[in-house]
Design a protein around this motif. Structure first.
Motif, short mmCIF file in Angstrom:
data_model
loop_
_atom_site.label_atom_id
_atom_site.label_comp_id
_atom_site.label_asym_id
_atom_site.label_seq_id
_atom_site.Cartn_x
_atom_site.Cartn_y
_atom_site.Cartn_z
N VAL A 179 10.89 18.83 60.60
CA VAL A 179 9.76 18.40 59.77
C VAL A 179 9.85 19.05 58.39
O VAL A 179 9.74 18.40 57.36
N ARG A 180 10.13 20.37 58.44
CA ARG A 180 10.21 21.08 57.17
C ARG A 180 11.31 20.48 56.29
O ARG A 180 11.13 20.31 55.08
N VAL A 209 3.80 22.12 56.82
CA VAL A 209 5.15 22.54 57.22
C VAL A 209 6.18 21.79 56.39
O VAL A 209 7.10 22.38 55.82
N ARG A 210 5.96 20.50 56.30
CA ARG A 210 6.90 19.69 55.52
C ARG A 210 6.98 20.16 54.08
O ARG A 210 8.05 20.23 53.47
N LEU A 263 -4.02 18.53 62.78
CA LEU A 263 -2.63 18.64 63.19
C LEU A 263 -1.72 18.01 62.13
O LEU A 263 -0.70 18.58 61.73
N ARG A 264 -2.15 16.84 61.65
CA ARG A 264 -1.37 16.19 60.59
C ARG A 264 -1.30 17.10 59.35
O ARG A 264 -0.24 17.27 58.74
N LEU A 284 1.23 19.75 59.92
CA LEU A 284 2.59 19.23 59.79
C LEU A 284 2.94 18.95 58.32
O LEU A 284 4.06 19.19 57.87
N VAL A 332 7.59 27.88 59.61
CA VAL A 332 7.80 27.30 60.94
C VAL A 332 7.29 28.24 62.04
O VAL A 332 6.60 27.82 62.98
N LEU A 353 10.03 21.52 64.31
CA LEU A 353 9.33 21.96 63.11
C LEU A 353 10.32 22.15 61.96
O LEU A 353 10.00 21.82 60.79
N ASP A 354 11.51 22.66 62.27
CA ASP A 354 12.54 22.77 61.23
C ASP A 354 12.85 21.40 60.65
O ASP A 354 12.97 21.25 59.42
N GLY A 358 12.34 17.59 56.27
CA GLY A 358 12.13 16.18 55.96
C GLY A 358 12.93 15.25 56.85
O GLY A 358 12.92 14.03 56.64
N ALA A 359 13.61 15.78 57.82
CA ALA A 359 14.42 14.93 58.70
C ALA A 359 13.57 14.18 59.71
O ALA A 359 14.02 13.19 60.29
N VAL A 360 12.38 14.67 59.98
CA VAL A 360 11.45 13.96 60.89
C VAL A 360 10.14 13.73 60.15
O VAL A 360 9.64 14.63 59.48
N GLU A 361 9.64 12.51 60.34
CA GLU A 361 8.38 12.18 59.68
C GLU A 361 7.22 12.90 60.37
O GLU A 361 7.25 13.15 61.58
N VAL A 362 6.20 13.20 59.63
CA VAL A 362 5.02 13.85 60.19
C VAL A 362 4.42 13.00 61.31
O VAL A 362 4.07 13.51 62.39
N ASP A 363 4.29 11.70 61.10
CA ASP A 363 3.70 10.84 62.14
C ASP A 363 4.49 10.89 63.44
O ASP A 363 3.92 10.93 64.53
N ALA A 402 6.46 13.35 64.41
CA ALA A 402 6.29 14.67 65.03
C ALA A 402 4.93 14.75 65.72
O ALA A 402 4.78 15.29 66.83
N LEU A 403 3.94 14.19 65.02
CA LEU A 403 2.58 14.21 65.57
C LEU A 403 2.55 13.56 66.95
O LEU A 403 1.97 14.09 67.91
#
Lengths: 248, 248, 248, 248, 248, 248, 248, 248
Positions: E13-14, D13-14, D6-7, D10, D20, E10-11, E16-21, E23-24
């Motif tokens: 995350v893409r 995606v990042r 999952l990580r 993500l 998306v 997801l947007d 970079g506004a939300v960290e992967v961790d 979001a996870l």
């Protein structure tokens, strides 16, 4: 707090060493057993002519022997129900006064044979297969100090055998009636006698007897008003209550 | 063959008009009722202090009134159980001596108040909803000539209320204990008293009480040895047997 | 013997007017309630935040109103369960503070709204037909001083609705789960949460539901270890125990 | 798909490596266990102080030993219920830390003895025959990190023994009450204490006990509001829920 | 969280506004329904040719009408079972397309009559009293897009009527067999046909039929291997499963 | 009258040797089997891909071997259920092609492995103790010519394991779901899939499972509409019906 | 294919217009009813002296009247059971020959009074509440052409009433014995007579009679070998079988 | 008082040694058996062609042998049911005329083979597992002097086997039909024949057959009017009643 402590407290109150309010408070929370409650049980046992009856089934041999020794140390009589032959042999070997009744599995010491009952308890059973339960009732009632008469094998389908025993039945002060299958005998006996009838359904039967359920339901629905019922195969309970009634 | 015919036969035997063998054969097949069997029932009724008790439920109003008239013509007392208010009104209107107990539906005429019981019958119930059944037991026992005391609303979940009534309970010669739901009260009372306890499961409850089945099974499995059981809601039967015991 | 009499007895002992042995004997048979036992009940009621809950079903309208008046005279709150609309109307007319919950038949006065519970009690039901039982649990728990959240209509046959409520479920300190028919919901909820789950079988269903027996047996056999069970339709009991747990 | 996958998704995606919409689609069908669901179970086990409890009955000896080894490899504690003596002997021989409780058939390794419960769990049983079930509840509650006190042989038919234990009972934070036959003890205990009572019907009895059905029905119909019920003979379940409550 | 929110996450995350961790973590606890799970239910409804079937019994008239309106707004067809005449009249008055089947209480709108079933579903009943249950099965199967044939009144005690219908029975792709009393018909039909037989016990009978229990047990013990069983009187369930099978 | 006799009769009619009226009369009473009815059974066996399945339990070893020999003489395949190890050993020794499945006691010869089913049959069980019943269903379905997939140990109390298997479940054309204890799994599976679900209650459990009664009732009351039920432990019946459905 | 068609076929065979092989094939698949099967039923009705008996309960008034008209058009006699007073009034108004028996709800036309029975059928009932069931048996047996004698109100609790009727009982060729509550009367009668006894449990009773279950179980477990049993309240069935036996 | 005493009394009356009133009084209380009641039983036994049938199960080997010797001393024939092989061996060794039927456990001496029945008794069973019960019925009926024909293995799921035996069935004067599982065969046979059908539920089956309960309920609810029922597995009772009917 036992009786000695209670006496000490009252002595202190009398002597003025304890305030009434303080004594009052302590007495409010006084646990009951500390007043020697076991003695009450003891008194009841003496009054009934026998100590607590032991239900032998499921107890380990050593447990049964230990309990028997403990009771015999303080009581002339002993009754243990539903004991298998192996345990009974050990009891007989250890305590010379022991009688064993293999049909019902009852074990008894019957040294004090005082009669407490005021009349005769008649134990009836419908078929020979009901005899183990009847015997348990008989041994219980007899050991508790009653004259007991047994009448075997008089089911409702042979109604004339029943009629022919009417003199013996009406002579009873209490009747215990054991029956399996359709369990109809207590109704018939109940209609013939004026005394209380204690009905014991037995697990004798097969198929739709459902291990005594048919007999139990039949007895609970008895159209004879003088019938009460105990648990399936509970000969002991029937003999016990019959004895209580016969002492009245 | 009634008694007159029997007497005639014996007269003939005495007179030599009938051979012994012939008389013997006729007697072997003699039907019982012709010997005046109904009289025996009549005697039993007198002995019990009350005539046959009538189960009112399901009988038509006219039937109930006719039976009541018939019984009152030959008996000072009358007891009918489970009568609804409409029939009771008609009975009260017709027979001035009639009492009606709406809770239980019992109807009574109680002119002969001779006391036959030797002690007190105590009727206990677990909750107020069990009172109709308790009342049926009380009215039955009282009408049959017993001193009756009632104790209401002392369930096992309020064990101190039970303890606080121990003096009244131990004063009883017989106890009748009515309880619905889990039906635990007879065991608790049974452990407190030495006399016979007649347990009456009631249909009070809901869900898994299954209309009294839970209470019935509980009572049949009572760990108190002095408990016997009657049918669900059968207050009459309990009062009747309690009365039989109390006369002993 | 009440406290005044006990005090008098102790005064007499102190004064020498009564012998210690004689006082001892009287104290041994002292009935409990005379020591102010009803107060204990009173204390317990205060501790629980509500007086004794009244089971309204089968009580006469006047009885219910009299009991309600008596409780409201000494308590800010009142809870009566299973009251029909006619009685509820009379209660509402008489006591302005009364709320009526027609679905479950609960009647409440909720003046003291102190929160006693330490977390949230979540009441879940499987189908809309189970809502009356769920409501009884909710009103009980709320009136006893708990934050209550209700989740309706999430049966096991729509497992995703269940999953989607997992956050709300795991936020509970205690769960009450009501379900009829196959009664499977407590197992599913039990597997999702770590807290105690109180399962309430309801009589919702037909045919082989046997008025809630199927649900009851299912819940007793739950493969989730954190599930305990109350009687069929006993929403009150579930809400009560949930409240006891939530106060811990 | 586990957390690492999952990580990775993500991260992609990042990094713009996955669209998306494509990630969205994959996430919609993502099976739950791939998020490390077993770990959740693992966490819950840690939180409860013990791993999954094993129901030993019906498992082959090799299976039981293998499971025990697997659990002990990752957990300080182990609890297996309903193991017969032969399997227990093999477990004791293989794992030195194993304790065996022959009465209930429980097998335990208890290396981490952290106390998690906030109060005392009191386990009560009505008769000595109920002790195996009580022991299962005790061992379960103790191993889960609770102080446990046991009170044996205080049935409702000896109500004074019950009263005399009232101090110990009211000191409990949760009570577990085991009883067979008429199953009346939970009601009596429930009336004496304010805490939650978990009732365990046992299969002890004969005749109309129907292997615990009488006790089960009795407990479900308890007139004490603080009683909930588990399956017949389910000492483990009662100990488990008591432990959950005691941690609150 | 619905799909839009998931897409937004997801947007982020893409972008970079939300960290992967972060979001996870949010995704691990994502409730399922927010992924549009209700749509799956919707799809299933379309696939089956009818929306969710409403169980009318116990619902208030207004509730039923509201649900009907809601379903008819998005679906050509509607099926409500066990509606009484008063509610049916209101439905007919409000929705002109409504048909009412008084025998079974079914209410239907059947505008989309596409046939989905590949063969014929034959609904058989043993006696005329079983017809309400049979009709519920027929209406259900028909509305779900199947050719349905009904055969009434061919019980096993008139075996020749059964034989004489063998051609019609063997022409079925699935059989639904409704019977009360002894419930023997599914066995007999099962022996005559090779296709699956869905047995519906009905509550028709008296005495030891115990409201359909006798028929239910009989069908569960059928000696014909191709018989499965649904709940007592569950004509809807039988018609539903028959339809699922017939679409295969 | 067999076909030859029938032909002879018709020849006589044609030849004028028998009157039409006389032939008519004889034909009216013509027994069916003489028309070669057993052949129909034979055809059905061929059509199903396997001969009559033998229920091994209660049959003597020699009987089982004789029947097996008889079937194998005319059929490539053989299925016997519920055979104990001793008989299985003898079968294996005598017929080299025999496979034995000890968990369920099934014995099979599977020489003709033609696939008749159009999709996959998925057999699910709730716990490892349900595996014997599941295996009986699997072996039955496989031997009758179906692709079978088994999913073990996914009970409702671990709902995420269930969710995580949703892809495998929805891929099935028919599901067989075996569960004991509360029997809740078929409802949960039924809610996840659109295909028919055949529920098999198992006798796994103790206490109030009443040997599978709890699971049986639960399944009959399933709130999932696509569930039908077979007898307790009847894995064979479930596999058989699943196979019939999968051939459609 | 009816008889005419069959005759036509045979005529064609005789005339050579149809080949024997072709006729053979058509005859193999000839459905039974086309041979005039209804006639066989018709013959049986004539043989039994009465047409098919109609079970009135649950039928609409118009249905009952239509059926009655249809039967009376081809038969001198008519028997409908369990008809309420309103329908009976309409039947009496329409068909002058109709008799109505309000106790049992039987309706009869009895124009052909041929006696078919070879002896007397004696119908006995235990209490007056059992009379409706007894009456149904009497009317059935009488209408089917038997001499019937009724003996009411001789339960086992009044055994002397039973004995006093022994002459009448032993004069019977078949006995029908109806009893509710404990259902003991068939055993007692069975022991007194040598002829077959057909026992009819009635739903008379309350509490643990469970609507006739107690009586049913009692009768099935009868210790008298000449007793067979019919369904609860099934007076019709008992009268029918008694009639079949009495014709032999 | 036996006959000699009665004769002496009558002699005294004749001689004037006893007053008529005094004799009258003694005769009123004369017990029945003293009139030689056992002889009546003896006569009945002779009339039935066989002495009392012995139920062997549960009797000790010595008891069985003693009873057998006693019966054979006064009767040419003997029938003991449900004897195990060990006792049978001893009986065969001791009494050369003894036959043993291992399937049913019946033991017979059949020296007087007079035919008393007027027609044929046909004993039918549904499956081979029902044969022990069928055999018990056959041996009983045959030993009581009847022509008996047995038809095995014709269950309702193979309805054509049933039809093909219709000639043999309709030739019977009485039918005994034994079936386990769903117990449907008596209904089907009952519909085919005009004679009385005695249905014997057997305990054959598993799961929801509940040891014959399913079959029992099915038979009690039979829609064929000519069916009566005996207890589960009671082949003896069925054979006995069939014999009584066949002698008429």
């Amino acid at each position: 707090m036992d009786q000695e402590q209670l006496r000490a407290l009252l002595d202190d109150v009398r002597a003025g060493a304890v305030e009434v309010d303080s004594a009052l408070e302590r007495l409010r929370h006084m646990p009951f057993e500390d007043l020697g409650f076991a003695k009450v049980d003891h008194h009841r046992a003496l009054r009934h002519g026998m100590p607590e009856v032991v239900f032998g089934k499921g107890k380990a041999p050593d447990q049964v022997i230990e309990i028997a020794a403990s009771i015999l140390a303080r009581s002339p009589n002993l009754l243990i129900t539903r004991v298998d032959a192996a345990i009974a042999d050990r009891l007989v070997a250890r305590f010379p006064a022991v009688e064993y009744f293999p049909l019902s599995g009852a074990v008894r010491v019957w040294r004090d044979r005082t009669v407490h009952g005021k009349g005769k308890i008649t134990v009836v059973c419908a078929g020979t297969s009901d005899m183990p339960v009847a015997q348990e009732a008989e041994v219980t009632a007899e050991t508790m100090g009653n004259e007991v008469e047994a009448i075997y094998d008089i089911g409702v389908a042979g109604i004339h055998r029943l009629i022919s025993n009417s003199a013996r039945l009406t002579a009873a002060r209490v009747c215990v009636v054991c029956a399996g299958m359709e369990g109809a005998l207590p109704s018939a006996v109940g209609g013939m006698v004026s005394c209380p009838v204690i009905a014991v359904p037995t697990s004798v039967g097969y198929g739709a007897s459902f291990n005594g359920l048919a007999a139990l339901l039949g007895m609970l629905n008895s159209c004879a008003s003088n019938v009460t019922v105990v648990n399936i195969d509970n000969g002991f309970g029937a003999g016990y209550v019959a004895s209580l009634i016969n002492r009245l």
